[in-house]
Scaffold this active site. Sequence first.
Site, mmCIF file in Angstrom:
data_model
loop_
_atom_site.group_PDB
_atom_site.id
_atom_site.type_symbol
_atom_site.label_atom_id
_atom_site.label_comp_id
_atom_site.label_asym_id
_atom_site.label_seq_id
_atom_site.Cartn_x
_atom_site.Cartn_y
_atom_site.Cartn_z
ATOM 1 C CG ASP A 141 18.264 -3.461 4.881
ATOM 2 O OD1 ASP A 141 17.630 -3.804 4.109
ATOM 3 O OD2 ASP A 141 18.982 -2.355 4.752
ATOM 4 C CG ASP A 155 16.417 -4.069 -0.159
ATOM 5 O OD1 ASP A 155 15.638 -3.181 -0.378
ATOM 6 O OD2 ASP A 155 17.227 -4.132 0.776
#
Length: 189
Positions: A141, A155
């Site tokens: 991330d 995402d």
Amino acid sequence: MTDAPTPDATSPAQAAHPKPRRALLLSVFSGLAVFAYAFDQLTKLWVTSTMVEGERIPVLPPLLHWYYIRNSGAAFSIGENITWVFTIIMAAVSVAILLQLRKLGSVWWALALGLLLGGALGNLTDRLFREPSFAMGHVVDFIQLPNFAIFNIADSAVVSSVVIICLLTLRGIALDGSHHQKVPVQQND
């Protein structure tokens, strides 16, 4: 001699809203899935090769930073100790999407399902092939917004697809492209 309709004849309703051809729908679906997956994996490759885990780079301060972390859980680091469950869920979601393709009759549904598959496969790839081990990998991330979870392109694709699916559902547009009309409730006086 009567004027019977020919097999190629379409009703005015069908002419006003022609169903997209199957090839177009599958092209939209495939194109979006490949784009979301490739964009996700390329940005993760860029992050892992140019940043050190924990590094934070201002992009548009204070709104946007690149902040490289590895997440073993789901959104907001939920379920960090059950990474294998997320691997199974993402694999099942990917298979379920592919099974729904035979019903596909809407360009908007093709777009939504393509984004959903691309995002699911992007994070599934991390779960399967990143450290610490197969099927237990941590997701990369790196996108940080103020007061929000740190996330990635996969995402974003998943969330975008869910928004589109919700809008399609609220508008009564089914996966096959048909429109469901709300039937008014009759009250007895």
